[in-house]
Design an enzyme around this catalytic site. Structure first.
Site, PDB file in Angstrom:
ATOM      1  N   ASP A  14      -0.828  -2.079  -2.602  1.00  0.00           N
ATOM      2  CA  ASP A  14       0.372  -1.322  -2.934  1.00  0.00           C
ATOM      3  C   ASP A  14       1.566  -2.285  -2.913  1.00  0.00           C
ATOM      4  OD1 ASP A  14       1.919   0.881  -3.573  1.00  0.00           O
ATOM      5  OD2 ASP A  14       1.322   2.058  -1.833  1.00  0.00           O
ATOM      6  N   HIS A 122       6.406   7.708   1.657  1.00  0.00           N
ATOM      7  CA  HIS A 122       5.937   8.832   0.848  1.00  0.00           C
ATOM      8  C   HIS A 122       4.429   8.929   1.052  1.00  0.00           C
ATOM      9  CE1 HIS A 122       5.409   5.313  -1.798  1.00  0.00           C
ATOM     10  NE2 HIS A 122       4.403   5.973  -2.341  1.00  0.00           N
TER      11      HIS A 122
END
Length: 278
Positions: A14, A122
């Site tokens: 990520d 998130h």
């Protein structure tokens, strides 16, 4: 020592947890600092691969797991690496995981939704306000680690900010954390010098190779309880078979199979994201 010899490693990469990244200007393609953030992601990823190669790992499969999943360039990665690139993947950040891997590594991960000090926090998308599975408030690290555990694959190492390190500890599997920065708010952090972060990666890989690390598993049946940001998001997410509305902006889903539950979560957040009214 590790209970298995490490020869083949899966890496989900990520960007929000990468050192220096703290803004949409870093993480969104086309924005001012995106290219720098993309290159920094590649540098951290390459460091991890190189350190494991020194210790005998022969094969790496990297899944580009950020946003449109087109951030990494195969010609910039070390030899012995293959790259899963592109947007439409059934299992998203976990695409390509199978029982043939000796371990998994999560690079550039971030804290779960709702944590004020987790940088760019998130859980898969900003449509999720709060998410639990079997009563556990989860982020991407937890739900993805459970996916790997379903395949009997331990998550060896996770990198991101210091808030994420707490989620990693809660797995209670022996998984190692690499802290790349210290959270101040969702859009600010205290960054470490890249040389220091490199040292953290080197130490963590060495510890991985000397440790007993277990797969993370949840017990069946699997129960999702999700609160979305807007009521109309639930209206659309109820298209997923088996979902039940439990409140104005909340719904639940249960199943005996983990992969089915994981995919239901992906479908819920994807539908919810697409339904947002602007």
């Amino acid at each position: 020592m590790m209970n298995r010899k490490l020869k083949k490693i899966y890496i989900s990469c990520d960007m929000e947890g990468i050192n220096g990244v703290c803004s949409d200007r870093h993480r969104e393609m086309g924005n001012l600092f995106y290219e720098w953030a993309r290159q920094q992601t590649t540098r951290e990823l390459s460091t991890v691969i190189s350190e494991f190669k020194k210790r005998g790992v022969e094969e790496f499969v990297v899944n580009d797991s950020h946003d449109y999943m087109l951030n990494l360039h195969i010609d910039e990665l070390p030899e012995g690496t293959s790259l899963i690139s592109g947007t439409h993947k059934t299992d998203s950040m976990m695409e390509g995981v199978d029982a043939g891997f000796d371990g998994a590594v999560f690079i550039g991960y971030h804290g779960r939704c709702g944590l004020h000090r987790a940088v760019l926090s998130h859980t898969y998308s900003d449509s999720i306000y709060h998410a639990e599975i079997n009563g556990i408030w989860f982020g991407e690290t937890t739900i993805n680690a459970a996916y790997c555990g379903e395949k009997d694959i331990p998550v060896l190492l996770v990198s991101g900010d210091d808030v994420l390190a707490d989620e990693v500890r809660r797995l209670a599997t022996g998984t190692k954390s690499v802290i790349t920065k210290y959270g101040i708010s969702r859009s600010a952090g205290r960054m470490l010098h890249p040389a220091q972060v490199t040292g953290h990666y080197q130490k963590a890989v060495e510890e991985v190779c000397q440790s007993e690390i277990k797969p993370f598993r949840l017990e069946s049946p699997y129960h999702l309880a999700i609160t979305l940001r807007e009521p109309q998001m639930v209206d659309i997410a109820l298209r997923v078979p088996g979902t039940v509305r439990t409140g104005e902006s909340s719904l639940e889903f249960s199943h005996n199979d983990y992969i089915t539950t994981y995919r239901a979560f992906l479908a819920i957040q994807t539908l919810a994201s697409g339904s947002y009214l602007k």
